[in-house]
Design an enzyme around this catalytic site. Structure first.
Site, PDB file in Angstrom:
ATOM      1  N   VAL A  86      60.883 -70.058  57.956  1.00  0.00           N
ATOM      2  CA  VAL A  86      61.099 -68.816  57.170  1.00  0.00           C
ATOM      3  C   VAL A  86      61.621 -69.172  55.659  1.00  0.00           C
ATOM      4  O   VAL A  86      62.626 -70.268  55.490  1.00  0.00           O
ATOM      5  CB  VAL A  86      62.531 -68.044  57.855  1.00  0.00           C
ATOM      6  CG1 VAL A  86      62.656 -66.806  57.379  1.00  0.00           C
ATOM      7  CG2 VAL A  86      62.197 -67.684  59.349  1.00  0.00           C
ATOM      8  N   ASP A  87      61.009 -68.547  54.722  1.00  0.00           N
ATOM      9  CA  ASP A  87      61.513 -68.713  53.308  1.00  0.00           C
ATOM     10  C   ASP A  87      62.964 -68.102  53.327  1.00  0.00           C
ATOM     11  O   ASP A  87      63.270 -67.236  53.859  1.00  0.00           O
ATOM     12  CB  ASP A  87      60.681 -68.058  52.426  1.00  0.00           C
ATOM     13  CG  ASP A  87      61.181 -68.311  51.147  1.00  0.00           C
ATOM     14  OD1 ASP A  87      61.503 -69.157  50.479  1.00  0.00           O
ATOM     15  OD2 ASP A  87      61.324 -67.032  50.283  1.00  0.00           O
ATOM     16  N   LYS A  88      63.949 -68.726  52.562  1.00  0.00           N
ATOM     17  CA  LYS A  88      65.215 -68.145  52.672  1.00  0.00           C
ATOM     18  C   LYS A  88      65.361 -67.099  51.470  1.00  0.00           C
ATOM     19  O   LYS A  88      65.779 -65.982  51.755  1.00  0.00           O
ATOM     20  CB  LYS A  88      66.339 -69.133  51.911  1.00  0.00           C
ATOM     21  CG  LYS A  88      67.582 -68.775  51.974  1.00  0.00           C
ATOM     22  CD  LYS A  88      68.726 -69.741  51.292  1.00  0.00           C
ATOM     23  CE  LYS A  88      68.350 -69.730  49.804  1.00  0.00           C
ATOM     24  NZ  LYS A  88      69.036 -68.474  49.187  1.00  0.00           N
ATOM     25  N   THR A  89      64.989 -67.249  50.127  1.00  0.00           N
ATOM     26  CA  THR A  89      65.285 -66.323  49.135  1.00  0.00           C
ATOM     27  C   THR A  89      64.044 -64.929  49.395  1.00  0.00           C
ATOM     28  O   THR A  89      63.091 -65.250  49.392  1.00  0.00           O
ATOM     29  CB  THR A  89      65.121 -66.636  47.737  1.00  0.00           C
ATOM     30  OG1 THR A  89      65.984 -68.090  47.979  1.00  0.00           O
ATOM     31  CG2 THR A  89      65.475 -65.769  46.824  1.00  0.00           C
ATOM     32  N   LYS A 119      56.767 -76.938  50.570  1.00  0.00           N
ATOM     33  CA  LYS A 119      57.067 -76.139  51.671  1.00  0.00           C
ATOM     34  C   LYS A 119      55.605 -76.326  52.798  1.00  0.00           C
ATOM     35  O   LYS A 119      55.410 -76.343  54.007  1.00  0.00           O
ATOM     36  CB  LYS A 119      56.886 -74.738  51.286  1.00  0.00           C
ATOM     37  CG  LYS A 119      58.338 -74.396  50.733  1.00  0.00           C
ATOM     38  CD  LYS A 119      58.368 -72.976  50.314  1.00  0.00           C
ATOM     39  CE  LYS A 119      59.853 -72.904  49.720  1.00  0.00           C
ATOM     40  NZ  LYS A 119      60.044 -71.284  49.355  1.00  0.00           N
TER      41      LYS A 119
END
Length: 600
Positions: A270-273, A451
């Site tokens: 999961v990407d954070k921002t 990533k």
């Protein structure tokens, strides 16, 4: 009996003939041969019963199967037939298909929005459940986007049409669901190949049995018993129901292949921002260090200084202050340190300890200690200095979504072994967010290429990886993962068309709902295949051991087909972890309380 067999059997025979012209040996051919043979042998009752039961069963199958496509039918029905357009200062009702881009559409209470567009004037609420899966009405005012097919539940809106007809988000969704329901899953490909050999094999078996035993009726009964109807339909009916149910929840799954892969996910990256967080900074702390100043004064001086700054953190401070103060007369931006501003005859510094050191500010120990403590909690500290005296410390952070922790817990409950957070932020910020959310593993300070490497590494380790993101920076990782999932895809035709799975809304609980639905769909597929195979095996044993007639065999066969369809229809019912209205209300209440605390 012969007349009944002829009336019921003619459509079956016609379908069998068309299939033979296409070099396909199908179920209709087996039934046709069996019923004709029964008539020749004088078994008129058997011939009538077989054709009648097959015809009735086929009609019931068609009617029941159509219900599994109810989601697509409902989506198509959402498109309004007419639109109220403002032309030459007058309200004109025109066919929705004739609306042009750039025209102004009027949306009154109870009306459906006919186009995608932007609200120009007015205020109201829209039910967007058909697009985003969000059951609660959404407030709309000037500048907000609206989608075709959504329903006004109050107010009056003037909407500038930006996308019309086939270019609307609703049209893209309908097109994508239609294609997905017709797409072939890997298991279905195997079953199609199996059926291509199985059906002719049953025909050959019947001929062999007839020649060996001399019992033609037994051979014809084998043709009926061996019909693979339930087997052929077991996979596609589950896929259609699963993808249709997903569309009702605001989840677009590109096809059966991705539905099956989603059921095998072991790791979610999961990407954070913008995914776990809102993607915009907000003020979290105000620590007053000058006893002569109040909290609001410290915040106010910082906001006046930042009012002329273009830095992303400045907006959070100004918005939190929400006041009309004196604008800065002069600003000096110090890259990597902060700003120096002249405000109403005063000098205000807002920045990090390096700025204070460079400007010769004394007594910075207390401020530096507070700043370090806030940084350790994953926040960005900003020290405020008024006329050379430290006033206080502000802290800004990207807000974690209120449903992020629930999402991680629901993913674990759905069978996902690990949830990995990928972020370009530093370790402190990443660890703070991970602690709040319950993330299993952190990969911080990553570039877009990094990533991709993380996702590739997880796949090399044998994991089935889903990558969740919402930005261009995530595109390489999304493409590399086994399943690329786009968040908040509503209004983005590109995301709808390119993502393997598109979550139309920003509700994070859609993610575990998608995984759970995929797993349930695959379970139904396996149940259907097992049921079909067991039914055929028992019927064949019954025929060979005696006791099962042609008519009884056809009755059981049609019953098994209906059971397979009804089993798949369970997917259309609401079940499994999903974003229930109560959960949404809870999130909204927490957001309101946060805003109230911020204003206080």
């Amino acid at each position: 009996m012969v007349a009944a067999a002829a009336v019921a059997g003619f459509p079956i025979l016609r379908t069998a003939g068309r299939a033979l012209l296409a070099r396909v040996v199908g179920i209709d051919l087996l039934v046709s041969v069996a019923s004709i043979g029964a008539v020749v042998l004088g078994e008129y009752g058997e011939a009538a019963a077989v054709t009648f039961l097959f015809a009735i069963g086929h009609a019931l199958e068609t009617a029941t199967l159509n219900r599994t496509r109810s989601a697509l039918t409902a989506l198509v029905a959402l498109a309004p037939d007419v639109a109220l357009v403002l032309r030459n200062g007058e309200q004109v009702e025109v066919p929705a298909g004739s609306v042009q881009t750039g025209e102004t559409i009027l949306v009154k209470n109870g009306a459906r929005v006919p186009v995608d567009g932007t609200v120009q004037q007015g205020a109201g609420t829209l039910d967007e459940a058909s697009i985003t899966g969000e059951s609660l009405p959404v407030d709309k005012s000037a500048g907000d986007g609206v989608f075709a097919g959504t329903i006004s539940t109050g107010g009056f809106l003037q909407v500038l049409a930006t996308e019309v007809g086939a270019a609307t988000t609703l049209a893209h969704i309908v097109h994508r669901v239609e294609e997905a329901q017709e797409a072939t899953a890997p298991t279905q490909v195997f079953m199609d190949r199996f059926s291509a050999w199985y059906t002719p094999g049953i025909l050959v078996l019947a001929i062999v049995v007839g020649l060996v035993t001399g019992d033609v009726l037994l051979a014809l009964t084998l043709l009926v018993i061996g019909c693979p109807g339930a087997l052929v339909i077991s996979i596609p009916v589950a896929i259609v129901a699963g993808i249709g149910r997903a569309a009702q929840l605001g989840i677009l799954i590109k096809g059966g292949e991705f539905l099956e892969t989603a059921a095998k996910i072991t790791v979610v990256a999961v990407d954070k921002t913008g995914t776990l967080t809102r993607g915009r900074p907000a003020l979290t702390d105000v620590v007053v260090l000058n006893p002569d100043l109040t909290r609001s004064e410290v915040l106010g001086w910082a906001a006046r200084a930042e009012d002329g700054s273009e830095h992303p953190l400045a907006g959070a401070i100004v918005q939190a202050a929400a006041q009309d103060g004196a604008l800065p007369e002069h600003i000096i931006s110090v890259p990597g340190q902060g700003i120096v501003a002249a405000v109403a005859g005063h000098t205000v510094l807002v920045g990090n300890p390096a700025l204070l050191h460079a400007r010769g500010v004394r007594g910075t120990d207390a401020a530096t200690a507070v700043a370090d403590e806030l940084a350790a909690r994953g926040r960005t500290p900003l020290i405020v200095v008024l006329d050379g005296v430290i006033a206080g410390v502000l802290a800004v952070a990207d807000e974690v979504r209120p449903d992020a922790a629930d999402m991680v817990a629901a993913l674990h409950a759905a069978g996902v072994a690990r949830v990995v957070m990928l972020t370009g932020d530093g370790p402190r910020v990443a660890q703070a967010v991970a602690a709040d959310v319950g993330i299993d593993e952190i990969r911080s300070s990553l570039l877009p290429g990094d990533k991709l490497d993380v996702v590739s590494g997880l796949r090399r380790d044998g994991h089935v990886v889903a990558m969740v993101g919402d930005g261009v920076n995530d595109a390489p990782a999304l493409a590399t993962a086994d399943i690329g999932i786009a968040m908040g895809a509503a209004g983005s035709a590109v995301a709808v068309e390119t993502a393997d799975i598109a979550l139309m809304g920003d509700n994070l609980l859609m993610l575990p709902a998608a995984v759970d639905l995929a797993r349930r769909t695959v379970r139904v597929m396996h149940q259907n295949v097992a049921l079909a195979l067991v039914t055929v095996a028992l019927l064949l044993a019954g025929v060979l051991l005696g006791g099962v007639t042609m008519a009884v065999g056809m009755l059981v066969h049609e019953a098994s087909v209906l059971i397979v369809i009804v089993n798949a229809m369970r997917l259309v019912r609401r079940s499994g972890p999903r974003a229930e209205p109560a959960a949404r209300k809870k999130s909204e209440k927490s957001e309101k309380s946060e805003k109230q605390e911020m204003m206080a």
